[in-house]
Scaffold this motif. Structure first.
Motif, PDB file in Angstrom:
ATOM      1  N   TYR A  19       7.784  -1.328  15.025  1.00 34.19           N
ATOM      2  CA  TYR A  19       6.569  -0.999  15.761  1.00 34.19           C
ATOM      3  C   TYR A  19       6.172   0.428  15.431  1.00 34.19           C
ATOM      4  CZ  TYR A  19       7.068  -5.099  18.627  1.00 34.19           C
ATOM      5  OH  TYR A  19       7.149  -6.381  19.046  1.00 34.19           O
ATOM      6  N   TYR A  21      -0.291  -3.053  24.400  1.00 33.00           N
ATOM      7  CA  TYR A  21      -0.255  -4.126  23.403  1.00 33.00           C
ATOM      8  C   TYR A  21      -1.104  -5.305  23.850  1.00 33.00           C
ATOM      9  CZ  TYR A  21       1.592  -6.675  19.455  1.00 33.00           C
ATOM     10  OH  TYR A  21       1.702  -7.336  18.264  1.00 33.00           O
ATOM     11  N   SER A  22      -1.228  -5.476  25.156  1.00 31.18           N
ATOM     12  CA  SER A  22      -1.992  -6.649  25.590  1.00 31.18           C
ATOM     13  C   SER A  22      -3.491  -6.361  25.629  1.00 31.18           C
ATOM     14  CB  SER A  22      -1.523  -7.110  26.965  1.00 31.18           C
ATOM     15  OG  SER A  22      -1.589  -6.027  27.854  1.00 31.18           O
ATOM     16  N   GLN A  23      -3.903  -5.144  25.292  1.00 28.74           N
ATOM     17  CA  GLN A  23      -5.332  -4.838  25.202  1.00 28.74           C
ATOM     18  C   GLN A  23      -5.928  -5.525  23.984  1.00 28.74           C
ATOM     19  OE1 GLN A  23      -7.349  -2.990  27.359  1.00 28.74           O
ATOM     20  NE2 GLN A  23      -5.505  -3.466  28.484  1.00 28.74           N
ATOM     21  N   HIS A  42      -4.910  -4.321  20.540  1.00 29.12           N
ATOM     22  CA  HIS A  42      -3.687  -3.549  20.844  1.00 29.12           C
ATOM     23  C   HIS A  42      -3.956  -2.064  20.981  1.00 29.12           C
ATOM     24  CE1 HIS A  42      -2.046  -7.281  19.735  1.00 29.12           C
ATOM     25  NE2 HIS A  42      -2.068  -7.094  18.448  1.00 29.12           N
ATOM     26  N   GLN A  43      -5.107  -1.677  21.528  1.00 30.52           N
ATOM     27  CA  GLN A  43      -5.327  -0.241  21.584  1.00 30.52           C
ATOM     28  C   GLN A  43      -6.306   0.148  22.677  1.00 30.52           C
ATOM     29  OE1 GLN A  43      -7.445   1.355  18.284  1.00 30.52           O
ATOM     30  NE2 GLN A  43      -8.831  -0.348  18.162  1.00 30.52           N
ATOM     31  N   ASP A  53      -0.021  -6.634  12.452  1.00 31.17           N
ATOM     32  CA  ASP A  53      -1.257  -6.411  13.213  1.00 31.17           C
ATOM     33  C   ASP A  53      -2.094  -5.442  12.402  1.00 31.17           C
ATOM     34  OD1 ASP A  53      -0.084  -7.711  15.312  1.00 31.17           O
ATOM     35  OD2 ASP A  53       0.712  -5.897  16.194  1.00 31.17           O
ATOM     36  N   ILE A 108      -5.264  -2.825  12.867  1.00 28.78           N
ATOM     37  CA  ILE A 108      -6.027  -2.281  13.977  1.00 28.78           C
ATOM     38  C   ILE A 108      -7.385  -1.884  13.453  1.00 28.78           C
ATOM     39  CG2 ILE A 108      -6.166  -0.253  15.415  1.00 28.78           C
ATOM     40  CD1 ILE A 108      -3.650  -0.860  16.466  1.00 28.78           C
TER      41      ILE A 108
END
Length: 2026
Positions: free
Chosen positions: A261, A352-354, A357-358, A391, A393
């Motif tokens: 991560y 992370y659940s946004q 992820h941000q 992931d 972003i």
């Protein structure tokens, strides 16, 4: 009397002859028709069924008719089902209809049914049951039957053939009523009992039907799942009957395995920090890592813009529980730690659940943990992003700073959390624990016992609770297996907390180090509900179970991680009684404790019954089969042990508590009781003396199955185990959760079906989806009815009640929504609706998870040599029994295939995929008093064997084994056709696969096919004499599963596991006909799994044929081996293998690229072999790969027989071999094209224009005739053809739709000439854009001068447009959603679509009004163009916020790139390591078509037969190209230096040439602006891969790579999208927008027309041009440098090029002038973005005219300005000091000001001493020179970061002027009084007078109009000074009159001024009152001032008083003498 009557007339179009029977079900009550004997096509039933009903008919209720082929011996075969919703009937009361049936795959069949329905409602709402028709049963709407089945069933032996007990169980209520038979419950039409049914009357027939459909007779009218389930791809997803449950195919535990991560946090700035004159530092803390920003001096709003990155390699659970803590510290330095201002906490999981992820540019609220009564301590603006592997972003292109200054609207909080969070107390009460394991060796204990004689428990437990980064511990209870704490741990935290989980851990206290005994996580979202009717987190008091490693104590526990809560626990550790409560604090109350320290207090004990009454549970298990036992353990005897909690655990179960005195209270502790059971020897009986638990099977030696696996010989005799245990009876919780789980399972299965139908392109996915929604809504309403029971049961907690309420609400609303969505499912909306329904699934799964445990999970261990080898864990709720079918666990009383796995970390990786053992296991768990039902689900045909020594209660003892006396013999035929996309297991990148098929105790293998990932075995495996135990009919419904494992054969060592899949065979009993529809079986795809990852697909079919009396002769014949070469291998028979037809596959061989070395030797003479279905073709040999890697022959073809069904097409394999000397061939790499669909050639439709592609490549919106605008995501994905060929279609053709209102009208008639009007000039005038403080250089309206515009103006304007487009897209999406809601409403209200349009537009207006005030502030309307002030027109380019490739389908329009793989595939999740296996790329293409091909194609003019379908392809000879790379800037680079920064520079590689720009590195920047162009010459194809890398410059050592991006230039160069040089929107000869391409637009257009064989271009008068049959218009004049106008056709040509996608047949969107944003990746950190780079590439062939010089994009130089600030006066400054002599208030005022960040340039006025009124006069001038970037609105400063820095670093900071007012002190530090900060771009206008100046100017900054000094140049006025008082309130501390004057550096030079009051241009001296002089300099003056001014009246008063006193004194003094004189008369 209400009743529903159904008249079943006929069933027609039946197939074959036979007896038919129909079953009609309503409200769960079925009626059977008579048997229509021997009918062929039509069955005439002509029967009426009547249901008296007690409650009104609901419109959603269903009527179901099932038609069966009747069979006397076997269970009946379903022909089809007809379901209808009785809505129409309920409304009209009468309905006649004929409709088709659907079969079990949910596809409709020809068979139809004709019925008539009548419904007579009555006024009386409640009817009576008439006695003759039904039993007197109350109406069963609520499922409230009392089941009492004893009397009937207990008498019969459970072994008998068809036990009525079994068949009736849970279907029909049976009553103790001697008079009526059970069967009158079903009115059986008029069946006379025929002769062969002698003795038993009509029972068997009924039972048969019963068997056939136990499930459909459920008490509520739910649909039988089998009637609607679809045999899906993996056949196991369909659960055929109810005797078996589904096995879970994914084997590997996913949690607990560490993953990479990266958390990146940018701290941008802080605002409104509380405190005076502070030096703030921000500390960022994640877990234990801390990083600090630099310190900013004396400011309350520091600007940092610093970027931090944290890298972690931990399991996901650990990662998401880590806390991110941002704190602001005041004045931290080396010597002191500083004081904390405030902190903000949030867990990583929340981020992370946004979305994405941000959090981006959000404000975190700071609060003080030591003082919860204080409010907000300030705000930090930051970005936080959490990136896991894979992931990516996306950085949102947000609008500029303005909207982000609105702090309240952009708080760093997830959606739905209020901005004002309150403090709350979290009380975690820890009562006691039970069943702890021993945690010490017993050696020491024995020694102690010998000496002291006491026996102690070997564990010293305490509980540790962790929450939001804080820990609390209870006390340690010494030596206790059953510790009692009764303590509570109290946390004080803001509510709602931003931490999702609370961690409760029992630990063992030890002198050396404490270890965890067990861990439990409590998810706060599951124990609270934030809705309107929600509730605060609450839990218990409830027992939570803890699982972890096995219980025996070892010094080094290898599974210790499991006890810490990582991974799946493999054994029960303990259970803990806890409760949680939350109380919101009222922070105003005085007695509150203000600190947030964790507190621990004791609490009172709770009663035994608080958690529910203890009941006796009974667990029964039977092992029907144990196969696939791993060969490592196969040599020793094996037994299986089942445990629940500590019960049944014989090796390391309960440690005896050392309680000498036994507490025998009524609520006797479970452990003691359990101890009696556990440690009783076999003959010592229990208290009840009726039953001793038997928890493990007898030892047995395994028998060999094949070379990998063994099995246990459980043939006729199946061992059983049973355990009694005592738990609190909390079944209700589990029941509710089971009901939801079942609804969810059904939903999931249905959704898989729908996806499968869509994927395989079968007809009517929408029907299946409607069915799924129907089931869902019925399931939900059923849940609401059933869940609301036992409401007052003992031990129900608050959470139980609240959860029940919220679940019922949720389920109810979900049911309603499902109904609503069901009405909207149309063919074209299936996919969208599918997404919606998938949200339901997640919702359901979330609701079903019960946070308060009750009964612990059941573990099955395989024991060998008294050691635990492998285990399986079954949740107790899955096997829990209930008399209501829906509440029963999904595996209760069913045979389940269970795969045992290795515990803990041993189960990761390869070991985790090999099956340790496969069990066919039957489990039943229920209350001991319900025990009689425990055998009902077993396959029939057994007798029970009891334990030998049993006491008196003989009949009730469970059996120790079952003996089956019925067995059936079958032959299994496995048709193994082929597999595709297998996992690459060898180093060559291929595998040598073979398949091994297991069925029961048999196994067989296919042949090994070498070197392929797509084997076609085409082999039939026959298993003879497979014996299965049980009844024939049951086996037919429910065969055991087949396991297929695929291996890779290795020459040495054992075969390597590739993957596994499950299948269910189709079964034919001996009396059934082998023929359609079920036989021969169809080939199906089965997904192969390897761990949790997919590893390919298997195409196969399986049939199980019963061998009857006639032996094998009766079976359908097998053809012998046909192929003599293959020996005795049987091929798949003809009826099963697919039908083939002839295809031709053409292959375009272009070239090979980037081939790596093989065995250290370079590839020199490669060749490509293409193979498909055994046929193939070889490319020409490349003679010298280094010199020219392209093929000489371009197109070859081969013919091959392929299946008609496209889905069965075999993969096509591409393999590259290197031809070495002496005829050796070496495999370089291979690629399998798994789906050939995209290469299938379809003949172009002559009449259609190319509107499809026009639509495809529209990058903007298409305004279709229906008025709705549809945002286009990416042209490659959206291919929508237009529905109306005639009529006008308006297409808004611009790439930035929100801005240009330019409608292009195109007539869509293929033959006519369409006019496309593209009026450029008009567009220029009308183009209105959002006015904002320009990000693009053009601020003042008068600055339209071309000279000031440069490339950057264009770039910034384009970024604006990009943001606007994104905004518009969001708006459009919202509008589309709204539109959909409208349609829904309309559908309900039956509005015509036209009204809808009107309504829609009205709605749009509404939405515009609704747009938030934020938008209004920005002056941006939803639709934009009306309200925007005109802004100067700047030509724009297109900024793509992604790579160009994604926008244009990787430029694979005709040239495809196939990656060649070699080497073993990585087993990391999702094959993330595949990139390492790429050894090169093959470029080419494929085209396949059915033969013969129509002739018109080949007859076309210029058709070259050698090129086949690949006409008009350029030649692949080497070509020289000039490549020009422009690098604009990089953003968010990963820091490479210790200081959290990097010194980036660019390196560009292309082939052999490399350009390093090392000397121009940019110091300490993570967002560097490069603004450079690089020219490189290259020769395609040798050098075609461009690598742009960003390196970090280091003074010492080598430079590090930050990240790189690779661009395939060749695909771009040859693409028809023309990527060589982007086409700009306007043509100009000079200036910033000069045409870059060496070819002019007209030349490009002519060339395109020629290549595409298009008529044109014809330039006509009046600015028109005609191409094909389209006419375009445009301007015809152009200005040259000297301003002269001349005629030109270029504008016209450019207009065509910009709309090239509209040209029929050949049109496509040409790449515009652009900047693309590419992610930078670093090979060391695969999959995680290291930053992004904005750039573009131009390519110019060298054989064309040379291009002009590169455009200058060098970064703008900041412009030098000088800001002059004159401080005239101050007023109302608060008075801080006391005067020396007089003690009155006064201040010695001075003003300080600075412009740049950290006061580097601070300037002070002189001091105005002794101001007594707060007025100060200064007339003082500050002069601040600064460098400013207009475009970015930032001041640029360059300075060394510290003494040791090597070079200066450039900083960009916002232009903010800070003015402060101070009180000067001589001996102590000066006192800070107040400050104001003015953002020079937008600050409030100063007040005219001091009176008008108020604090509101700062408070309501948002509402007030603002001005910019860059516009106004000169401003004068009064501004307030503010500071914060103790309560954080802003208070006014003074006012200042100032004048701001901005000049450019040149102007400043012309009119210089002095600092302060100096020359030149001096200011006059201020006129200050005299007292401001120091009193000791001129004492007299000071005294005079004091006397005259202030104390005049006081002095007069004192003088008068003194005079009075003197008079009085004199009077008193002289009085006596005077009196005497008077008296004496003197």
């Amino acid at each position: 009397m209400m009743a529903l009557m159904v008249h079943l007339k006929t069933v027609a179009h039946l197939r074959g002859r036979g007896d038919r029977i129909a079953k009609v079900t309503f409200r769960g009550l079925p009626f059977y028709s008579r048997i229509a004997e021997n009918c062929e096509e039509v069955a005439n039933f002509n029967e009426t069924f009547r249901w008296p009903i007690a409650s009104r008919l609901d419109g959603n209720e269903m009527l179901e008719i099932q038609v069966y082929n009747y069979s006397k011996v076997f269970s009946n075969r379903l022909v089809g089902t007809f379901c209808m919703v009785l809505q129409k009937v309920a409304e009209e009361g009468h309905l006649e209809l004929t409709d088709t049936l659907i079969d079990d795959n949910n596809t409709s069949i020809k068979t139809s049914v004709t019925i008539e329905i009548r419904y007579q409602p009555m006024d009386g709402t409640v009817g009576m049951w008439s006695d003759g028709e039904f039993l007197d049963v109350p109406d069963d709407r609520d499922g409230m039957f009392a089941f009492e089945t004893d009397s009937l069933l207990s008498g019969q032996s459970h072994g008998s053939g068809t036990s009525p007990g079994r068949s009736l169980q849970g279907s029909i209520p049976t009553f103790r009523k001697a008079g009526k038979g059970v069967f009158s419950a079903m009115k059986l039409g008029k069946i006379k009992s025929s002769k062969d049914d002698h003795k038993k009357g009509d029972e068997p027939a009924v039972l048969d039907m019963e068997d056939l459909d136990r499930k459909a007779m459920r008490l509520a009218g739910t649909l039988d799942p089998d009637t609607i389930s679809l045999a899906s791809v993996t056949a196991v997803t369909t659960n055929v009957s109810n005797k078996r449950s589904k096995p879970d195919i994914k084997m590997e535990p996913s949690s607990g395995r560490p993953v990479d991560y990266q958390i990146s946090i940018t701290v941008i700035e802080a605002r409104q920090l509380i405190g005076l004159n502070m030096d703030p530092v921000v500390c960022v803390e994640i877990g234990d890592d801390k990083k600090y920003t630099s310190m900013k001096e004396s400011t309350n709003c520091p600007y940092y813009n610093e970027y931090f990155v944290f890298d972690f390699h931990v399991p996901p659970d650990v990662m998401f529980d880590k806390i991110i803590k941002l704190s602001v510290i005041h004045s931290k330095n080396l010597l002191r730690s500083g004081t904390l201002v405030g902190t903000f906490k949030m867990d990583v999981g929340t981020v992370y659940s946004q979305p994405e992820h941000q959090f981006y540019h959000k404000w975190a609220i700071l609060s003080d943990p030591d003082d919860i009564t204080a409010g907000c301590k300030g705000y930090i603006k930051c970005d936080i992003a959490v990136v896991g592997k894979g992931d990516n972003i996306k950085t949102p292109h947000k609008a500029n700073e303005t909207d982000e200054d609105d702090i309240e609207g952009n708080l760093l909080l997830p959606e739905g959390i209020p901005a004002e969070r309150q403090w709350a107390r979290f009380y975690v009460k820890i009562y006691r624990a039970e069943g702890l394991p021993k945690m010490n060796t017993s050696i020491m204990a024995n020694v102690k016992k010998a000496f002291i004689g006491e026996n102690r428990d070997l564990v010293d437990p305490y509980v540790q609770v962790q929450f939001a980064g804080q820990k609390g511990k209870t006390s340690v209870q010494k030596s206790s297996y059953e510790p009692i704490w009764n303590e509570q741990v109290i946390f004080t935290e803001l509510f709602p907390p931003l931490c999702k989980r609370l961690k409760v851990q029992i630990r063992d206290s030890d002198k050396v180090n404490d270890v965890a005994i067990g861990t439990h996580f409590i998810d706060l979202r599951k124990i609270s509900n934030d809705g309107d009717k929600g509730f605060l987190p609450t839990l218990g008091p409830a027992w939570v179970n803890m699982y972890g490693s096995t219980r025996q104590y070892t010094l080094m526990d290898e599974h210790q991680d499991l006890n810490e809560g990582l991974g799946e626990g493999v054994s029960f550790r303990a259970r803990l009684l806890v409760s949680i409560a939350v109380e919101i604090l009222d922070t105003t109350s005085p007695e509150i404790i203000s600190s947030t320290e964790v507190q621990v207090e004791s609490v009172s004990n709770i009663s035994e019954s608080a958690t529910g009454k203890i009941d006796e549970f009974f667990l029964f298990g039977s092992f029907l089969e144990a196969t696939m036992i791993d060969r490592k353990i196969g040599d020793k005897p094996i037994s299986f042990e089942i445990t629940i909690g500590n019960y049944g655990n014989q090796i390391d179960g309960v440690s005896k508590p050392s309680l000498s005195k036994k507490k025998k209270k009524d609520g006797e502790s479970e452990e003691e009781e359990s101890e009696l059971i556990q440690n009783s020897s076999e003959d010592e009986a229990d208290e009840d003396s009726d039953l001793v638990s038997v928890s493990s099977t007898p030892l047995m030696k395994p028998v060999i199955t094949d070379r990998n696996y063994f099995h246990l010989p459980y043939f006729e005799k199946k061992p059983c185990v049973y355990i009694k245990s005592w738990w609190q009876d909390q079944r209700r919780r589990l029941y509710n959760s089971n009901m939801m789980d079942k609804i969810a399972d059904k939903l999931e299965e249905g959704l898989n079906d729908v996806q499968e139908i869509i994927k395989t392109e079968k007809a009517f996915p929408e029907r299946r989806l409607r069915g799924v929604l129907e089931e869902l809504s019925i399931g939900c309403s059923r849940f609401v009815t059933l869940a609301n029971k036992d409401v007052n049961q003992a031990g129900r907690t608050k959470l139980d009640r609240e959860r029940l309420k919220s679940c019922m609400r949720e389920m109810d609303s979900m049911g309603q929504q499902a109904k609503q969505i069901r009405t909207q499912v149309k063919k074209n909306t299936v996919k969208d609706k599918l997404k919606l329904v998938q949200n339901f699934l997640q919702r359901l799964r979330f609701l079903a998870d019960e946070p308060q445990h009750s009964i612990p999970d059941v573990f099955i261990w395989m024991m060998s040599n008294n050691k635990r080898i492998a285990y399986a864990r079954v949740p107790s709720k899955d096997i829990l029994y209930s008399i209501v079918d829906e509440e029963t666990g999904k595996d209760c009383g069913k045979v389940k295939a269970v795969f045992l796995k290795l515990p803990g970390k041993k189960g990761f990786g390869h070991a985790g995929w090999t099956v340790q053992a496969k069990l066919e296991l039957y489990l039943w768990l229920g209350l001991n008093k319900q025990r009689k039902d425990f055998l009902t689900g077993l396959p029939n045909g057994f007798e029970e064997l009891k334990a030998t020594k049993t006491g008196p209660g003989l009949q009730s003892v469970p059996p120790v084994s079952l003996v089956y006396n019925m067995k059936q013999v079958f032959q299994l035929r496995a048709h193994m056709y082929q597999a595709r996309s297998l996992f690459a297991a060898d180093s060559s990148g291929l595998s040598d696969p073979f398949a091994r098929v297991f069925f029961s105790t048999h196994s067989q293998v296919t042949e090994v096919l070498s070197e392929t990932l797509c084997p076609t075995w085409d082999q039939l495996l026959v298993f003879d004499d497979v014996e299965l135990f049980g009844e024939a009919s049951e086996l037919r419904d429910d065969p055991p599963i087949i396991v297929v494992e695929i291996y890779d054969q290795d020459t040495v060592g054992k075969a390597e596991f590739i993957g596994r899949t499950f299948a269910k065979p189709t079964i034919k009993m001996c009396d059934e006909h082998y023929g359609p529809p079920r036989f021969p079986p169809q080939l199906e795809y089965y997904q192969i799994y390897r761990g949790n990852c997919t590893a390919g697909e298997l195409l196969a079919a399986f049939e199980l044929l019963q061998i009857g009396q006639g032996g094998r002769a009766d079976l359908p014949p097998l053809e012998g081996p046909t192929d003599s070469e293959r020996g005795p291998i049987l091929p798949v028979p003809l009826g099963i293998r697919p039908v083939l037809s002839r295809y031709r596959i053409e292959v375009l061989f272009w070239g090979l690229r980037d081939l790596k070395r093989i065995n250290l030797a370079q590839v020199d003479r490669p060749r490509v072999d293409i193979e498909c279905a055994g046929r193939g073709v070889q490319s020409a040999l490349i003679q010298n790969y280094k010199k020219n890697p392209n093929f000489s022959t371009l197109v070859k073809w081969f013919e091959v027989d392929l299946p008609e069904n496209e889905l069965l097409h075999p993969p096509l394999n591409i393999r590259v071999v290197d031809c070495r000397a002496f005829g050796r061939y070496i495999l370089v790499g291979s690629h399998a094209v798994s789906s050939l669909r995209r290469f299938i050639y379809s003949t172009p439709d002559k009449n259609s224009n190319n509107w499809a592609t026009a639509a495809k490549l529209m990058n903007g919106y298409m305004v279709l005739t229906n008025g709705g605008s549809q945002p286009r995501s990416s042209p490659s994905l959206s291919s929508r053809t237009f529905s109306r060929p005639a009529g006008d279609i308006v297409v808004n053709m611009d790439s930035d739709p929100g801005v240009r209102k330019m409608d292009t009208v195109v007539k869509l008639d293929a033959m006519s000439d369409a006019v496309v009007k593209v009026d450029m000039t008009e567009e220029e005038n009308d183009k209105k854009k959002k006015k904002k403080k320009k990000k693009g250089g053009v601020e003042e309206e008068d600055e339209t001068d071309e000279r000031v515009l440069d490339w950057w103006s264009k770039y910034f304007a384009s970024i604006e447009t990009l943001k606007e487009t994104l905004r518009a897209q969001e708006a459009a999406q919202a509008e589309a959603e709204e539109r959909e809601d409208l349609e829904i409403a309309a559908e309900a209200a039956d509005i015509k679509p036209d009204d809808l349009l009107l309504k829609g537009s009205k709605m749009k207006e509404k939405t515009k009004e609704k747009k938030s005030s934020k938008d209004k502030k920005k002056g941006l309307a939803a639709d934009g163009s009306e309200r925007r002030p005109v802004k100067t027109k700047v030509d724009e380019l297109v900024v793509y916020n992604k790579e160009l490739e994604t926008e244009y389908g990787n430029f694979e329009d005709w040239l495809h790139t196939f990656n060649l793989y070699r080497g073993k595939a990585g087993d990391d999740d999702e094959h993330a390591l595949d990139d390492d296996r790429i050894v090169g790329r093959f470029k080419g293409s494929l085209c396949m078509y059915k033969l013969p091909l129509s002739e018109e194609i080949t007859r076309e003019a210029g058709f070259d037969p050698n090129m086949g379908m690949f006409q008009s392809i350029p030649h692949n000879d080497p070509i020289n190209v000039l490549v020009r790379v422009y690098v604009v800037r990089a953003t968010e680079l990963h820091p490479a230096d210790i200081n959290g920064k990097a010194d980036p520079y660019i390196v560009i590689k292309l082939g052999k040439s490399e350009v390093k720009d090392k000397e121009n590195y940019i110091s300490k920047q993570l967002n560097p602006v490069f603004g450079k162009s690089f020219d490189i010459e290259a020769t395609f194809p040798m050098e075609s891969m461009l690598t742009v890398s960003v390196y970090d410059w280091d003074l010492v050592g080598t430079d590090d790579l930050i990240g790189e991006t690779k661009i395939d230039l060749e695909n771009r160069f040859y693409s028809k999208f023309r990527v060589t040089c982007g086409i700009s929107s306007n043509y100009s000869l000079h200036g910033y927008n000069v045409w870059r391409d060496p070819m002019k637009p007209s030349q490009i257009l002519a060339k395109l027309c020629k290549e595409g064989k298009i008529d044109g271009p014809h330039y006509g008068p009046g600015g028109k041009v005609k191409v094909a049959n389209r006419i375009f218009t445009g301007p015809t004049e152009i200005e040259d440098e000297n301003g002269l106008k001349k005629q030109t056709e270029e504008h016209l040509a450019l207009a065509v090029l910009n709309h090239w996608e509209e040209i029929p047949r050949v049109g496509c969107k040409l790449v515009p002038e652009h900047v693309e944003t590419r992610p930078l990746l670093n090979p060391d950190k695969p999959g995680i973005e290291q930053g992004r780079i904005e750039m573009w590439v131009d390519m110019f062939p060298m054989d064309m005219p040379a291009p002009g010089p590169a455009i200058d994009i060098s970064p703008r130089k900041p412009k030098s300005f000088e800001l002059r600030v004159v401080i005239w006066n101050t007023d109302d400054v608060i008075l801080e000091d006391d005067a020396f002599m007089t003690g009155e208030k006064m201040s010695d005022i001075y003003v300080r000001g600075w412009l740049k960040g950290q006061q580097e340039d601070k300037q002070d006025t002189d001091v105005h001493y002794h101001s007594l009124t707060g007025e100060g006069n200064f007339n003082w001038r500050f002069v601040f020179p600064f460098d400013y970037l207009m475009a970015e609105e930032k001041i640029v400063i360059s300075k060394k970061e510290s003494m040791f820095s090597w070079d200066e670093t450039e900083y960009k900071i916002p232009p903010r002027l800070t003015l402060q007012v101070w009180d000067a002190d001589h001996f102590s530090a000066d006192d800070f009084l107040g400050a104001i900060e003015l953002d020079l771009n937008r600050f409030p206008r100063g007040a005219k007078t001091a009176k008008q100046c108020s604090i509101d100017m700062i408070r309501n900054e948002q509402e007030l109009p603002t001005i910019s000094i860059f516009k106004q140049k000169r401003v004068k006025g009064w501004w307030p000074f503010v500071a914060r008082d103790e309560n954080d309130e802003m208070e006014l501390t003074g006012k200042v009159e100032a004048e701001l004057h901005l000049l450019t550096a040149e102007e400043a030079e012309k009119s210089p001024v002095g600092l302060g009051r100096n020359e030149p241009d001096p200011l006059e001296k201020p006129n200050r009152p005299d007292t401001t002089f120091l009193w000791f300099l001129s004492p007299l003056k000071a005294i005079r001032y004091l006397v005259c001014n202030r104390y005049k009246w006081l002095i007069i008063k004192i003088v008068l008083a003194l005079l009075l006193l003197i008079m009085l004194g004199l009077f008193l003094y002289s009085m006596p003498g005077y009196l005497v004189k008077k008296l004496l008369g003197a």
